[in-house]
Design a protein around this motif. Structure first.
Motif, short mmCIF file in Angstrom:
data_model
loop_
_atom_site.label_atom_id
_atom_site.label_comp_id
_atom_site.label_asym_id
_atom_site.label_seq_id
_atom_site.Cartn_x
_atom_site.Cartn_y
_atom_site.Cartn_z
N THR A 94 0.89 -1.20 0.14
CA THR A 94 -0.10 0.03 0.03
C THR A 94 0.97 1.34 -0.05
OG1 THR A 94 -0.12 -0.08 2.34
CG2 THR A 94 -1.86 -1.32 1.19
N PHE A 95 2.17 1.36 0.51
CA PHE A 95 2.93 2.33 0.30
C PHE A 95 4.46 1.57 0.14
CE2 PHE A 95 2.94 6.85 2.06
CZ PHE A 95 4.06 7.05 1.93
N ALA A 96 5.11 2.17 -0.93
CA ALA A 96 6.31 1.85 -1.35
C ALA A 96 7.60 2.90 -1.01
CB ALA A 96 6.44 1.34 -2.69
N LYS A 97 8.70 2.70 -0.28
CA LYS A 97 9.81 3.62 0.01
C LYS A 97 10.97 2.63 -0.48
CE LYS A 97 9.55 6.82 2.21
NZ LYS A 97 9.46 8.33 1.90
N PRO A 98 11.95 3.36 -0.60
CA PRO A 98 13.04 2.96 -1.11
C PRO A 98 13.72 1.77 -0.35
CG PRO A 98 13.45 5.24 -1.56
CD PRO A 98 12.05 4.91 -0.82
N PHE A 99 13.61 1.87 0.90
CA PHE A 99 14.24 0.98 1.97
C PHE A 99 13.08 0.04 2.59
CE2 PHE A 99 17.51 3.90 1.37
CZ PHE A 99 18.85 2.99 1.48
N CYS A 100 11.78 0.24 2.23
CA CYS A 100 10.71 -0.45 2.93
C CYS A 100 9.42 -0.25 2.11
CB CYS A 100 10.77 0.20 4.23
SG CYS A 100 9.22 -0.68 5.38
N ASN A 101 8.53 -1.58 2.21
CA ASN A 101 7.22 -1.73 1.56
C ASN A 101 6.40 -1.82 2.90
OD1 ASN A 101 7.97 -1.35 -1.07
ND2 ASN A 101 8.36 -3.75 -1.17
N LEU A 102 5.22 -0.96 2.86
CA LEU A 102 4.07 -1.31 3.85
C LEU A 102 3.17 -2.12 3.15
CD1 LEU A 102 3.12 -0.51 6.59
CD2 LEU A 102 1.83 1.39 5.56
N ILE A 103 3.27 -3.45 3.71
CA ILE A 103 2.21 -4.43 3.17
C ILE A 103 0.72 -4.56 4.00
CG2 ILE A 103 2.33 -6.98 3.06
CD1 ILE A 103 5.02 -7.18 2.33
N HIS A 104 0.05 -4.91 3.39
CA HIS A 104 -1.15 -4.82 4.20
C HIS A 104 -1.92 -6.43 3.60
CE1 HIS A 104 -5.99 -4.05 3.74
NE2 HIS A 104 -5.54 -4.24 4.66
N PHE A 105 -2.37 -6.94 4.65
CA PHE A 105 -3.23 -8.27 4.71
C PHE A 105 -4.55 -8.04 4.28
CE2 PHE A 105 1.07 -8.75 6.63
CZ PHE A 105 1.65 -9.94 6.07
N ASN A 106 -4.92 -8.10 3.04
CA ASN A 106 -6.41 -7.89 2.74
C ASN A 106 -7.01 -9.00 2.78
OD1 ASN A 106 -8.53 -6.46 1.69
ND2 ASN A 106 -7.78 -6.15 -0.33
N LYS A 107 -8.18 -8.85 3.53
CA LYS A 107 -9.11 -9.99 3.90
C LYS A 107 -10.41 -9.78 2.93
CE LYS A 107 -9.26 -9.25 8.41
NZ LYS A 107 -9.55 -9.42 9.63
N ALA A 108 -10.56 -10.65 2.01
CA ALA A 108 -11.63 -10.42 0.98
C ALA A 108 -12.91 -10.14 1.75
CB ALA A 108 -11.54 -11.55 0.30
N GLY A 109 -13.49 -9.01 1.47
CA GLY A 109 -14.92 -8.88 1.85
C GLY A 109 -15.19 -8.47 3.43
N GLN A 110 -13.77 -8.31 4.18
CA GLN A 110 -13.82 -8.14 5.30
C GLN A 110 -13.06 -6.69 5.79
OE1 GLN A 110 -15.21 -9.89 8.15
NE2 GLN A 110 -15.93 -11.55 6.80
N THR A 111 -13.55 -6.09 6.49
CA THR A 111 -12.85 -4.74 6.80
C THR A 111 -13.13 -4.60 8.34
OG1 THR A 111 -13.43 -3.76 4.79
CG2 THR A 111 -12.60 -2.26 6.66
#
Length: 334
Positions: A48-65
């Motif tokens: 969801t957000f990419a930086k040169p030294f780090c990626n921000l990863i989201h674990f997206n649950k289908a149909g669930q928030t």
């Protein structure tokens, strides 16, 4: 032949030798589904957000928030963020989980510039601003320092995206309390020793060619040396398990060491600043820590619930080093 004793001994010897000498690549989280209130829900990883030294990863649950978002700050201390797979799995059923996935410095081109102690803090502030003000932050081990600094900086600025709560687990916030071998080691040697012995240049053939780094294999060697006898016994037991066909125990060993032996290189400037500012000078507890040249005021944190967690058997962070945050943040109600 593979069922004869000589065949078994040859096979066990070769596999044991291979595992000690091979290079271990980064593993994936490989979380494909999660159980939410008795229902199996598909999970997809997305950056969801990419930086040169780090990626921000989201674990997206289908149909669930979920209403509760969690920023899980993984350590940048040699191992990959996948080491926290179990933590992610535990949080997923009831939270929207995001994790900092730090990149291997040898894979980051030199033109991206350096990555310093303050850059780390800046990344966390950017991630929190991106996620919004209803985000809880959990930092484990090394990043407890930057997580606390980021929270204080955002509090000073009256930033509405300040963490909804802050959980700090097993981090070196006051290294004067119950010093461990790690603390003693860092104090015994001058900074010039770390610069000469621990820092190397990324060789030709990698995207980060020419970058100064603290190699992951050196950090791994340090981790193993602290519990050398335990690791030797585990490898001896693994050899026996191979010999006698104990497949389940052998698989457990492989799963653990495939992750444990997979390491990344750290940017040299970040590593050296951490040694000097956190372990040698103990700047956070002494009230002298700065961010972008300005002294950090932890008294500005007055409305953020704070939880500190420590491990009785932790041989890296002594008891009391993390709990010190409770005294450092003087204006948080008891």
């Amino acid at each position: 032949y593979s069922y004869t004793w000589s065949g078994r001994i040859a096979s066990a010897t070769l596999e044991s030798a291979m595992r000690v000498t091979q290079r271990y690549d980064k593993l994936g989280f490989n979380i494909e589904t999660v159980d939410v209130k008795g229902k199996t829900v598909k999970v997809e990883e997305e950056i969801t957000f990419a930086k040169p030294f780090c990626n921000l990863i989201h674990f997206n649950k289908a149909g669930q928030t979920e209403k509760d978002k969690v920023l899980l700050v993984a350590p940048l201390s040699g191992h990959h963020s996948t080491l926290l797979k179990g933590t992610v799995e535990a949080l997923l059923p009831n939270h929207e989980v995001y994790i900092t996935d730090w990149l291997d410095a040898r894979e980051v081109p030199l033109e991206e510039g350096p990555f310093s102690f303050d850059c780390y803090v800046g990344y966390l502030i950017e991630f929190l601003n991106n996620l919004g003000g209803d985000t809880h932050m959990i930092a484990i081990c090394q990043p407890t320092v930057q997580a606390l600094i980021a929270t204080a900086v955002m509090a000073e600025e009256k930033n509405p995206n300040i963490p909804k709560s802050l959980t700090l687990m097993a981090g070196p916030l006051d290294t004067s309390k119950n010093p461990t071998r790690v603390n003693d080691f860092s104090k015994e040697r001058p900074m010039s020793w770390f610069e000469k012995v621990a820092i190397m240049t990324v060789p030709v053939g990698y995207p980060g060619e020419g970058r100064q780094v603290y190699p992951g294999f050196m950090q791994l060697g340090g981790f193993i040396s602290m519990n050398k006898d335990t690791h030797i016994k585990k490898h001896q037991q693994y050899f026996q398990n191979l010999l006698f066909g104990e497949k389940e125990d052998s698989e457990r060993f492989r799963a653990f060491y495939d992750e444990y032996m997979s390491v990344l290189d750290m940017p040299a400037e970040f590593y050296l600043e951490t040694i000097e500012r956190v372990f040698k000078n103990n700047e956070l507890a002494n009230g002298t820590i700065t961010y972008l040249g300005k002294k950090v005021d932890f008294s500005a944190i007055d409305n953020t619930p704070l939880l500190t967690v420590e491990g009785a058997e932790d041989d890296i962070c002594g008891i009391g080093q993390t709990e010190a945050a409770q005294d450092i943040c003087k204006n948080i109600p008891k």
